[in-house]
Write an enzyme that holds these catalytic residues in place. Structure first.
Site, PDB file in Angstrom:
ATOM      1  N   LYS A  51       0.842  -1.204   0.000  1.00 30.12           N
ATOM      2  CA  LYS A  51       0.000   0.000   0.000  1.00 30.12           C
ATOM      3  C   LYS A  51       0.876   1.253   0.000  1.00 30.12           C
ATOM      4  O   LYS A  51       0.609   2.217  -0.715  1.00 30.12           O
ATOM      5  CB  LYS A  51      -0.934  -0.011   1.219  1.00 30.12           C
ATOM      6  CG  LYS A  51      -2.038  -1.070   1.091  1.00 30.12           C
ATOM      7  CD  LYS A  51      -2.815  -1.269   2.386  1.00 30.12           C
ATOM      8  CE  LYS A  51      -3.818  -2.417   2.247  1.00 30.12           C
ATOM      9  NZ  LYS A  51      -4.530  -2.729   3.495  1.00 30.12           N
ATOM     10  N   GLN A  95      -4.329  -1.141   9.735  1.00 28.36           N
ATOM     11  CA  GLN A  95      -4.236  -2.465   9.123  1.00 28.36           C
ATOM     12  C   GLN A  95      -4.845  -3.518  10.061  1.00 28.36           C
ATOM     13  O   GLN A  95      -4.481  -3.587  11.235  1.00 28.36           O
ATOM     14  CB  GLN A  95      -2.769  -2.803   8.803  1.00 28.36           C
ATOM     15  CG  GLN A  95      -2.584  -4.135   8.113  1.00 28.36           C
ATOM     16  CD  GLN A  95      -3.221  -4.193   6.717  1.00 28.36           C
ATOM     17  OE1 GLN A  95      -3.094  -3.261   5.924  1.00 28.36           O
ATOM     18  NE2 GLN A  95      -3.926  -5.279   6.418  1.00 28.36           N
ATOM     19  N   ASP A 118     -10.469   3.300   4.844  1.00 31.11           N
ATOM     20  CA  ASP A 118     -10.947   1.954   4.528  1.00 31.11           C
ATOM     21  C   ASP A 118     -12.466   1.860   4.421  1.00 31.11           C
ATOM     22  O   ASP A 118     -12.995   0.829   4.019  1.00 31.11           O
ATOM     23  CB  ASP A 118     -10.467   0.971   5.608  1.00 31.11           C
ATOM     24  CG  ASP A 118      -9.095   0.410   5.265  1.00 31.11           C
ATOM     25  OD1 ASP A 118      -8.839   0.179   4.068  1.00 31.11           O
ATOM     26  OD2 ASP A 118      -8.291   0.214   6.187  1.00 31.11           O
TER      27      ASP A 118
END
Ligand code: NAD
Length: 283
Positions: A51, A95, A118
């Protein structure tokens, strides 16, 4: 037909790169993604590295908050509060999974909804359910982008989603519903999985188990999106769908790797750009 996630992700990344350049030009601000990694789960390290690399290629700055040794609840919440309050940070990526002992729901909810890159914050998921503009979770958004790119007509289609996680299955079903598909959700308690999958014009599989779907379970001409990422003992990466037998029947299918995975990263960066634009009054 192969639904080439690498190719479509490149196209999305080009758009994001142009958007990032526009933001820098107009405001002098570099869109910035704070990356929070707690613990030393090896796959998470790989995802985070991918990422960050992709962010770099489109000009998004990443700010590292890597804590391989772990963080206690208070320290994690304090970090997230600091990032929420920091005007230099536009998106926050936490994460998952978090190490045992940390409450994922609590941590996700502690992220400011407008910085939730997200799309997993309860406010953003609620807006998705309500059909309001929102930050769409990256993997489901990537699935839709792929289907759209290759011209899949979702209106009235029988769509079957295997998996009901907050991360993939549930938001994906909402997106398909919003596009006027007739959606069936399957999960571990579903009685006759094949009876559902055989009806699907569009079959999306996010079960986390190799060979969840085999060729005999798929309707001739179906569109098949394989979200799964499984590492076999041999080290090989496979999806949840048995590729060869399903590809022989499907009209279109995503490969693993090179399907949904690259799309997820592209959507994360698109979400970060949009968050920056909103925070800078440019959207
Ligand atoms: P999860 O474990 O949270 O959820 C799996 C879901 O599948 C559950 O709802 C469960 O009920 C259902 N399920 C499991 N086995 C089943 C079976 N045999 N029949 C019917 N339903 C079954 O997983 P998740 O986070 O939703 O991820 C699913 C998969 O997608 C994993 O392989 C994960 O690694 C992968 N994934 C890929 C990406 C990507 O970018 N490509 C992103 C996120 C997740």
């Amino acid at each position: 037909m192969i639904l080439d996630g690498k190719l479509v992700a490149q196209k999305v990344l080009e758009e994001v790169r142009a958007g990032v350049a526009r933001v820098k030009d107009r405001s002098g601000v570099v869109p910035t993604l704070a990356v929070v990694l707690v613990g030393d789960f090896a796959p998470s390290r790989v995802y985070v590295a991918n990422k960050k690399r992709a962010a770099d290629t489109v000009g998004i700055a990443s700010q590292d908050h890597l804590h391989p040794e772990g963080l206690d609840r208070e320290a994690l919440l304090a970090l997230l509060r600091r990032l929420n309050a920091d005007p230099r940070v536009h998106g926050i990526l936490l994460q998952l999974p978090l190490p045992a002992g940390l409450d994922e729901d609590e941590a996700i909810a502690a992220i400011a909804a407008e910085k939730d890159a997200d799309g997993l914050h309860p406010v953003n998921l609620g807006r998705l359910l309500a059909g309001a503009p929102t930050v769409v979770p990256c993997t489901p958004a990537g699935c839709l982008e792929l289907l759209d790119h290759y011209g899949c007509d979702l209106k009235g289609a029988e769509a079957v989603v295997i998996g009901r996680s907050r991360l993939v299955g549930k938001p994906l079903a909402q997106l398909l519903l919003a596009r006027h598909a007739t959606v069936t959700m399957c999960h571990t308690r579903t009685r006759d999985l094949a009876a559902h999958t055989r009806r699907a014009d569009v079959l999306c599989v996010a079960a986390g188990r190799p060979r969840t779907v085999t060729g005999d379970m798929v309707k001739e001409g179906a569109w098949v999106i394989d979200v799964g990422i499984n590492r076999l003992e041999t080290g090989k990466l496979v999806g949840d769908v048995e590729f060869a037998s399903v590809a022989a029947r499907a009209r279109a299918i995503t490969p693993v790797p090179g399907g949904v995975g690259p799309m997820t990263i592209a959507m994360l960066l698109r979400n970060t750009l949009r968050a920056a634009e909103r925070q800078l009054g440019m959207a």
